[in-house]
Design a protein around this motif. Structure first.
Motif, mmCIF file in Angstrom:
data_model
loop_
_atom_site.group_PDB
_atom_site.id
_atom_site.type_symbol
_atom_site.label_atom_id
_atom_site.label_comp_id
_atom_site.label_asym_id
_atom_site.label_seq_id
_atom_site.Cartn_x
_atom_site.Cartn_y
_atom_site.Cartn_z
ATOM 1 N N CYS A 166 0.841 -1.203 0.000
ATOM 2 C CA CYS A 166 0.000 0.000 0.000
ATOM 3 C C CYS A 166 0.872 1.247 0.000
ATOM 4 O O CYS A 166 0.582 2.219 -0.713
ATOM 5 N N TRP A 187 1.064 4.481 -2.590
ATOM 6 C CA TRP A 187 1.023 5.885 -2.185
ATOM 7 C C TRP A 187 2.209 6.628 -2.779
ATOM 8 O O TRP A 187 2.089 7.789 -3.180
ATOM 9 N N LEU A 195 1.393 7.317 -6.398
ATOM 10 C CA LEU A 195 0.416 8.405 -6.467
ATOM 11 C C LEU A 195 1.052 9.761 -6.155
ATOM 12 O O LEU A 195 0.635 10.781 -6.698
ATOM 13 N N SER A 196 2.069 9.774 -5.287
ATOM 14 C CA SER A 196 2.739 11.050 -5.004
ATOM 15 C C SER A 196 3.646 11.456 -6.170
ATOM 16 O O SER A 196 3.811 12.647 -6.437
ATOM 17 N N PRO A 217 0.505 12.667 -9.325
ATOM 18 C CA PRO A 217 -0.743 13.042 -8.651
ATOM 19 C C PRO A 217 -1.975 13.074 -9.551
ATOM 20 O O PRO A 217 -3.095 12.959 -9.061
ATOM 21 N N SER A 218 -1.794 13.193 -10.860
ATOM 22 C CA SER A 218 -2.973 13.188 -11.737
ATOM 23 C C SER A 218 -3.699 11.845 -11.688
ATOM 24 O O SER A 218 -4.912 11.793 -11.895
ATOM 25 N N LYS A 265 -4.118 10.082 -8.975
ATOM 26 C CA LYS A 265 -4.920 10.134 -7.746
ATOM 27 C C LYS A 265 -6.273 10.790 -7.990
ATOM 28 O O LYS A 265 -7.278 10.382 -7.422
ATOM 29 N N ASP A 266 -6.295 11.781 -8.860
ATOM 30 C CA ASP A 266 -7.541 12.476 -9.167
ATOM 31 C C ASP A 266 -8.510 11.624 -9.990
ATOM 32 O O ASP A 266 -9.696 11.925 -10.055
ATOM 33 N N GLU A 278 -10.897 6.460 -7.252
ATOM 34 C CA GLU A 278 -11.521 6.603 -5.938
ATOM 35 C C GLU A 278 -10.741 5.745 -4.956
ATOM 36 O O GLU A 278 -10.594 4.543 -5.167
ATOM 37 N N ILE A 279 -10.238 6.352 -3.900
ATOM 38 C CA ILE A 279 -9.439 5.631 -2.906
ATOM 39 C C ILE A 279 -10.297 5.352 -1.689
ATOM 40 O O ILE A 279 -10.915 6.259 -1.125
ATOM 41 N N TRP A 312 -1.485 1.445 -14.430
ATOM 42 C CA TRP A 312 -1.414 2.899 -14.512
ATOM 43 C C TRP A 312 -0.409 3.333 -15.583
ATOM 44 O O TRP A 312 -0.637 4.309 -16.293
#
Length: 121
Positions: free
Chosen positions: A28, A32, A35-36, A39-40, A42-43, A46-47, A106
């Motif tokens: 996990c 993260w 995603l950092s 960041p696009s 992450k948008d 849905e987390i 991704w």
């Protein structure tokens, strides 16, 4: 929870109590990190955080009994993965149940780099 449009990423929280100590899930945490970096992504997903205890009802509600791995990415309707992405199916839904598989999805979907050393099955 039956209808959704975006992919749903199920993660354990950043810290939780297990084995009589505070722990975190390395897979996990890896996601993260991705995603950092990007960041696009992450948008667009849905987390949802789930607890450490089994069964993890929110995941089972979508994928059926016995399906509670975290991290898991449940693909939204109509979202397709490249042929080299390790997709599984349960309860009529497609999902990916590993951090590296999710990162590869991704990469194929958003054009981000491929995880180093990952060899798709």
């Amino acid at each position: 929870m039956t209808g959704f449009a975006r992919d749903i990423l199920f993660l354990l929280p950043p810290g939780f109590e297990d084995n009589d100590r505070r722990e975190f899930c390395p897979e996990c945490a890896e996601l993260w990190g991705v995603l950092s970096y990007f960041p696009s992504i992450k948008d667009s997903v849905e987390i949802r955080h789930v607890g450490i205890e089994h069964p993890r009802a929110p995941i089972c509600a979508l994928l059926g009994d016995g399906q509670w791995n975290a991290p898991t990415l449940v693909l939204g309707p109509g979202n397709r993965a490249a042929d080299d992405v390790p997709i599984e199916t349960a309860a009529g839904r497609e999902f990916i149940g590993s951090a590296r598989g999710i990162a590869l999805y991704w990469a194929r979907k958003y054009g981000t780099p491929v995880p180093r050393g990952y060899t798709p099955r």
